[in-house]
Design a protein around this motif. Structure first.
Motif, PDB file in Angstrom:
ATOM      1  N   ALA A   1       0.847  -1.264  -0.021  1.00 29.49           N
ATOM      2  CA  ALA A   1      -0.030   0.099   0.121  1.00 29.49           C
ATOM      3  C   ALA A   1       0.637   1.238  -0.152  1.00 29.49           C
ATOM      4  CB  ALA A   1      -0.782  -0.244   1.142  1.00 29.49           C
ATOM      5  N   TRP A   2       0.284   2.398  -0.594  1.00 27.57           N
ATOM      6  CA  TRP A   2       1.025   3.338  -0.634  1.00 27.57           C
ATOM      7  C   TRP A   2       0.526   4.485   0.457  1.00 27.57           C
ATOM      8  CZ3 TRP A   2       5.398   4.181  -2.854  1.00 27.57           C
ATOM      9  CH2 TRP A   2       5.813   3.481  -4.159  1.00 27.57           C
ATOM     10  N   ARG A   3       1.427   4.941   1.296  1.00 27.81           N
ATOM     11  CA  ARG A   3       1.033   5.820   2.464  1.00 27.81           C
ATOM     12  C   ARG A   3       1.826   7.069   2.491  1.00 27.81           C
ATOM     13  NH1 ARG A   3      -1.743   2.183   5.811  1.00 27.81           N
ATOM     14  NH2 ARG A   3      -1.376   0.065   5.543  1.00 27.81           N
ATOM     15  N   ASP A   4       1.473   7.934   3.276  1.00 28.87           N
ATOM     16  CA  ASP A   4       2.350   9.086   3.662  1.00 28.87           C
ATOM     17  C   ASP A   4       2.268   9.289   5.047  1.00 28.87           C
ATOM     18  OD1 ASP A   4      -0.076  10.912   4.171  1.00 28.87           O
ATOM     19  OD2 ASP A   4      -0.475  10.982   1.996  1.00 28.87           O
ATOM     20  N   THR A   5       1.410   8.690   5.903  1.00 29.31           N
ATOM     21  CA  THR A   5       1.370   8.705   7.519  1.00 29.31           C
ATOM     22  C   THR A   5       1.241   7.357   7.913  1.00 29.31           C
ATOM     23  OG1 THR A   5       0.175  10.754   6.988  1.00 29.31           O
ATOM     24  CG2 THR A   5       0.315   9.924   9.308  1.00 29.31           C
ATOM     25  N   VAL A   6       2.069   6.833   8.931  1.00 27.62           N
ATOM     26  CA  VAL A   6       2.259   5.682   9.459  1.00 27.62           C
ATOM     27  C   VAL A   6       2.123   5.741  10.953  1.00 27.62           C
ATOM     28  CG1 VAL A   6       4.504   5.256   9.278  1.00 27.62           C
ATOM     29  CG2 VAL A   6       3.093   3.381   9.094  1.00 27.62           C
ATOM     30  N   LEU A   7       1.511   4.904  11.700  1.00 30.99           N
ATOM     31  CA  LEU A   7       1.522   4.826  13.216  1.00 30.99           C
ATOM     32  C   LEU A   7       2.871   4.128  13.525  1.00 30.99           C
ATOM     33  CD1 LEU A   7       0.287   5.405  15.612  1.00 30.99           C
ATOM     34  CD2 LEU A   7      -0.955   3.325  15.479  1.00 30.99           C
ATOM     35  N   VAL A   8       3.390   4.689  14.496  1.00 33.97           N
ATOM     36  CA  VAL A   8       4.778   4.159  15.202  1.00 33.97           C
ATOM     37  C   VAL A   8       4.355   4.140  16.602  1.00 33.97           C
ATOM     38  CG1 VAL A   8       7.149   4.073  15.606  1.00 33.97           C
ATOM     39  CG2 VAL A   8       6.175   5.074  13.401  1.00 33.97           C
ATOM     40  N   PRO A   9       3.671   2.975  16.900  1.00 29.59           N
ATOM     41  CA  PRO A   9       3.307   2.727  18.409  1.00 29.59           C
ATOM     42  C   PRO A   9       4.220   2.661  19.262  1.00 29.59           C
ATOM     43  CG  PRO A   9       2.114   1.064  17.086  1.00 29.59           C
ATOM     44  CD  PRO A   9       3.571   1.699  16.233  1.00 29.59           C
ATOM     45  N   ARG A  10       4.277   3.555  20.553  1.00 33.24           N
ATOM     46  CA  ARG A  10       5.195   3.156  21.578  1.00 33.24           C
ATOM     47  C   ARG A  10       5.823   2.127  21.761  1.00 33.24           C
ATOM     48  NH1 ARG A  10      -0.002   3.711  23.443  1.00 33.24           N
ATOM     49  NH2 ARG A  10      -0.518   2.680  25.361  1.00 33.24           N
ATOM     50  N   GLY A  11       7.093   2.167  21.741  1.00 34.72           N
ATOM     51  CA  GLY A  11       7.877   0.845  22.123  1.00 34.72           C
ATOM     52  C   GLY A  11       8.024   0.153  20.916  1.00 34.72           C
ATOM     53  N   GLU A  12       7.584   0.639  19.622  1.00 33.17           N
ATOM     54  CA  GLU A  12       7.736  -0.360  18.483  1.00 33.17           C
ATOM     55  C   GLU A  12       8.880   0.230  17.392  1.00 33.17           C
ATOM     56  OE1 GLU A  12       4.040  -1.873  17.102  1.00 33.17           O
ATOM     57  OE2 GLU A  12       3.203  -2.217  19.273  1.00 33.17           O
ATOM     58  N   THR A  13       9.067  -0.638  16.326  1.00 34.88           N
ATOM     59  CA  THR A  13       9.704  -0.038  14.957  1.00 34.88           C
ATOM     60  C   THR A  13       9.026  -0.313  13.908  1.00 34.88           C
ATOM     61  OG1 THR A  13      11.882  -0.339  16.294  1.00 34.88           O
ATOM     62  CG2 THR A  13      12.015  -0.385  14.000  1.00 34.88           C
ATOM     63  N   VAL A  14       8.866   0.797  12.954  1.00 30.67           N
ATOM     64  CA  VAL A  14       8.366   0.495  11.822  1.00 30.67           C
ATOM     65  C   VAL A  14       9.472   0.987  10.803  1.00 30.67           C
ATOM     66  CG1 VAL A  14       6.549   1.429  10.075  1.00 30.67           C
ATOM     67  CG2 VAL A  14       6.049   1.018  12.692  1.00 30.67           C
ATOM     68  N   ARG A  15       9.434   0.137   9.686  1.00 29.90           N
ATOM     69  CA  ARG A  15      10.200   0.488   8.546  1.00 29.90           C
ATOM     70  C   ARG A  15       9.500   0.349   7.425  1.00 29.90           C
ATOM     71  NH1 ARG A  15      15.825  -2.439   8.213  1.00 29.90           N
ATOM     72  NH2 ARG A  15      16.579  -2.098   5.795  1.00 29.90           N
ATOM     73  N   ILE A  16       9.866   1.775   6.863  1.00 29.63           N
ATOM     74  CA  ILE A  16       9.236   2.218   5.396  1.00 29.63           C
ATOM     75  C   ILE A  16      10.405   2.250   4.518  1.00 29.63           C
ATOM     76  CG2 ILE A  16       7.472   3.400   6.910  1.00 29.63           C
ATOM     77  CD1 ILE A  16       8.740   5.978   6.204  1.00 29.63           C
ATOM     78  N   ARG A  17       9.748   2.156   3.143  1.00 29.32           N
ATOM     79  CA  ARG A  17      10.740   2.239   2.007  1.00 29.32           C
ATOM     80  C   ARG A  17      10.139   3.581   1.080  1.00 29.32           C
ATOM     81  NH1 ARG A  17      12.386  -3.177  -0.308  1.00 29.32           N
ATOM     82  NH2 ARG A  17      13.767  -3.005   1.702  1.00 29.32           N
ATOM     83  N   ILE A  18      11.169   4.467   0.861  1.00 33.62           N
ATOM     84  CA  ILE A  18      10.731   5.765   0.248  1.00 33.62           C
ATOM     85  C   ILE A  18      11.321   5.838  -1.050  1.00 33.62           C
ATOM     86  CG2 ILE A  18       9.819   8.382   0.439  1.00 33.62           C
ATOM     87  CD1 ILE A  18      10.732   7.956   3.246  1.00 33.62           C
ATOM     88  N   PRO A  19      10.793   5.789  -2.259  1.00 32.59           N
ATOM     89  CA  PRO A  19      11.289   6.362  -3.568  1.00 32.59           C
ATOM     90  C   PRO A  19      11.360   7.878  -3.553  1.00 32.59           C
ATOM     91  CG  PRO A  19       9.096   5.528  -3.907  1.00 32.59           C
ATOM     92  CD  PRO A  19       9.283   5.744  -2.535  1.00 32.59           C
ATOM     93  N   PHE A  20      12.428   8.477  -3.800  1.00 32.31           N
ATOM     94  CA  PHE A  20      12.474   9.886  -3.941  1.00 32.31           C
ATOM     95  C   PHE A  20      12.413  10.331  -5.551  1.00 32.31           C
ATOM     96  CE2 PHE A  20      14.015   9.120   0.042  1.00 32.31           C
ATOM     97  CZ  PHE A  20      13.292  10.014   1.032  1.00 32.31           C
ATOM     98  N   ARG A  21      11.216  10.817  -5.976  1.00 34.02           N
ATOM     99  CA  ARG A  21      10.944  10.856  -7.216  1.00 34.02           C
ATOM    100  C   ARG A  21      10.709  12.558  -7.633  1.00 34.02           C
ATOM    101  NH1 ARG A  21       7.246   5.461  -7.850  1.00 34.02           N
ATOM    102  NH2 ARG A  21       9.340   4.044  -7.983  1.00 34.02           N
ATOM    103  N   ASP A  22      10.950  12.776  -8.717  1.00 31.82           N
ATOM    104  CA  ASP A  22      10.484  13.920  -9.589  1.00 31.82           C
ATOM    105  C   ASP A  22      10.839  15.326  -9.014  1.00 31.82           C
ATOM    106  OD1 ASP A  22       9.067  12.364 -11.656  1.00 31.82           O
ATOM    107  OD2 ASP A  22       7.774  11.963  -9.963  1.00 31.82           O
ATOM    108  N   PHE A  23      10.946  15.456  -7.598  1.00 40.80           N
ATOM    109  CA  PHE A  23      11.078  16.946  -7.005  1.00 40.80           C
ATOM    110  C   PHE A  23      12.276  16.919  -6.288  1.00 40.80           C
ATOM    111  CE2 PHE A  23       6.288  16.131  -7.898  1.00 40.80           C
ATOM    112  CZ  PHE A  23       6.511  16.881  -8.958  1.00 40.80           C
TER     113      PHE A  23
END
Ligand code: C2O
Ligand code: CU
Length: 484
Positions: A436-458
């Motif tokens: 899924a494509w997202r721009d906002t993700v929950l990082v709950p207390r005590g947890e780790t979230v890994r996101i992958r971002i392509p930097f495109r166009d701008f």
């Protein structure tokens, strides 16, 4: 074709004040307008692009608004809460003639849109003083995904206060998803969720009386500016709800009595196929699109906001202002069946999101809070509070990065990156199966979230931050430079 309708520049002022303003603008610029049929829960202004252009006046000002049956003095765009809904298509030009009639400086952020971050586009470093005007101008890229985006102020230090005053509106990009037959045939409704705190005279409650550490929450909880409005669900057919959490801090854990949600889109647009869920957690800044099937016993069903505990700091926890959704469900909207013919089923295929290539760079971010001798409590990313002049993260255009975000604090933080959407790769080391494509993700207390971002166009400088906007204003933001 439907496109004809979409290309019409449509202005509907539900509130009298809105109509007056719109009329003024249309009179000057001879843009034709045509009212959209209003429906109970979405009776606010709508502007659609015409012949590839979306052009309108936007005035930020304090205005009397009917809130929960009483007059309240809120911060508005064009006199309306929520603000007018803007609609465009990929490839369209957007020109917004903005006037700041607030008593504070402000600017506008186009949350989730993939457009330039410099100049008079999605530039959060613009500083528009009271009484000043600025014309925002940009093009929505021709390959921009369809989806539910939004706009709100983004002047560091004042973001929570201005959003909590009411300044927020939807920015819809219509495209491929809208052409899927079942989606197109569904009844479409929009829900902008906002909470407010006003005193007996209808004046906004001063931030000194709000729980800024926790992130301010108000006791008046609204959908499209109304408390518990009604919506209708066509019997045996589909209702498409496009929902935005425009509250500065409140989390919405949504559930509709006796019905499940078929989620078809996240922040960044369509999912590959609908996913059936009974609950939908929408954190500040997030959007979701869901289909609801009218296949139950005709009647009335309540859309509830279920309890959710987003953490706290000892006695700070819970917030000082009225209703917090830790303990009791709150009714947001009442949905009633309406008689309709012909049945509709849930679509099977929606999009074809592919996984991103392996990242060139991996970075870590730690979210926490601490004491800053100068200002007191500060919210920190990698141990530092926001500094306008510091470049925290420099990335290269046309590369892909993994960001590993760890929350070592005591409260949940919604992490938002401007300009480029990302995919969640894993949560606490567990691979994420949903593409899924997202721009906002929950990082709950005590947890780790890994996101992958392509930097495109701008290229250019923009930001990432916690979308509990008091946390952002208190330092939980970093400057991101996208280099050519
Ligand atoms: Cu909706 Cu930087 O925010
Ligand atoms: Cu936060």
């Amino acid at each position: 074709m439907v496109k004809i309708n979409r290309r019409q520049f449509i202005a509907l002022g539900a509130a009298g004040v809105g109509t007056a303003l719109v009329g003024h603008w249309l009179g000057q610029e001879t843009i034709s307008s045509q009212p959209l049929p209003s429906s109970s829960a979405s009776a606010f202004g709508v502007y659609q692009s015409r012949d590839g252009l979306l052009e309108l006046d936007i005035i930020a000002k304090e205005n009397p608004v009917n809130l929960a049956g009483r007059q309240a003095y809120l911060l508005t765009y064009n006199g309306q809460v929520p603000a007018p809904r803007l609609e465009a298509q990929p490839g369209d030009k957007v020109r917004l003639h903005f006037t700041n009639n607030l008593s504070q400086p402000t600017n506008i952020h186009y949350h989730g849109l993939h457009i330039p971050v410099t100049g008079n586009a999605d530039n959060v470093f613009l500083h528009i003083k009271p009484g000043e005007k600025l014309t925002y101008e940009f093009q929505i890229p021709p390959n921009h995904p369809a989806g539910t985006f939004w706009y709100h102020p983004h002047l560091h230090g004042l973001v929570a206060e201005q959003l909590f005053g009411g300044l927020a509106g939807l920015f819809i990009v219509r495209g491929q998803l809208d052409e899927i037959p079942e989606v197109k045939a569904a009844k479409e409704e929009f829900l902008v969720l906002q909470d407010f705190a006003v005193d007996n005279n209808g004046r906004l409650i001063n931030s000194a009386h709000m729980s800024l550490m926790m992130g301010r929450e108000g006791d008046i909880i609204t959908a499209n500016g109304q408390v518990n409005p009604s919506l209708s669900l066509p019997e045996q057919r589909l209702l498409r709800l496009r929902i935005l959490n425009a509250s500065p801090s409140r989390f919405y854990r949504l559930s509709l009595e006796n019905h499940s949600f078929y989620q078809i889109a996240t922040d960044g647009g369509a999912l590959n196929e609908p996913i059936e869920v009974n609950e939908l957690l929408l954190i500040p800044g997030q959007r979701a699109e869901v289909l609801i099937k009218g296949d139950r016993q005709p009647g009335q069903y309540r859309l509830l906001n279920l309890p959710y505990d987003r953490g706290g700091m000892g006695m700070m926890g819970g917030g000082m202002m009225g209703r917090n959704n830790r303990d009791e469900p709150i009714v947001l909207v009442t949905i009633s069946y309406e008689d309709q013919g012909q049945s509709l089923s849930i679509p099977t295929q929606l999009a074809s999101i592919s996984a991103l290539p392996e990242p060139q760079t991996v970075r870590s971010f730690e979210l926490n809070h601490g004491m800053n001798p100068a200002v007191g409590m500060a919210f920190l990313i990698n141990g530092e509070a926001y500094n306008h002049d510091r470049l925290d993260t420099q990335v290269q255009l046309d590369t892909v990065e993994d960001w590993e975000i760890t929350n070592t604090g005591m409260m949940d933080h919604p992490f938002h990156v401007h300009n480029n959407a990302f995919q969640v790769i894993s949560r606490n080391g567990q691979p994420e199966s949903l593409l899924a494509w997202r721009d906002t993700v929950l990082v709950p207390r005590g947890e780790t979230v890994r996101i992958r971002i392509p930097f495109r166009d701008f290229t250019g400088k923009t930001v990432y931050h916690c979308h509990v906007l008091d946390h952002e204003d208190l330092g939980m933001m970093g400057n991101l430079m996208i280099n050519a």
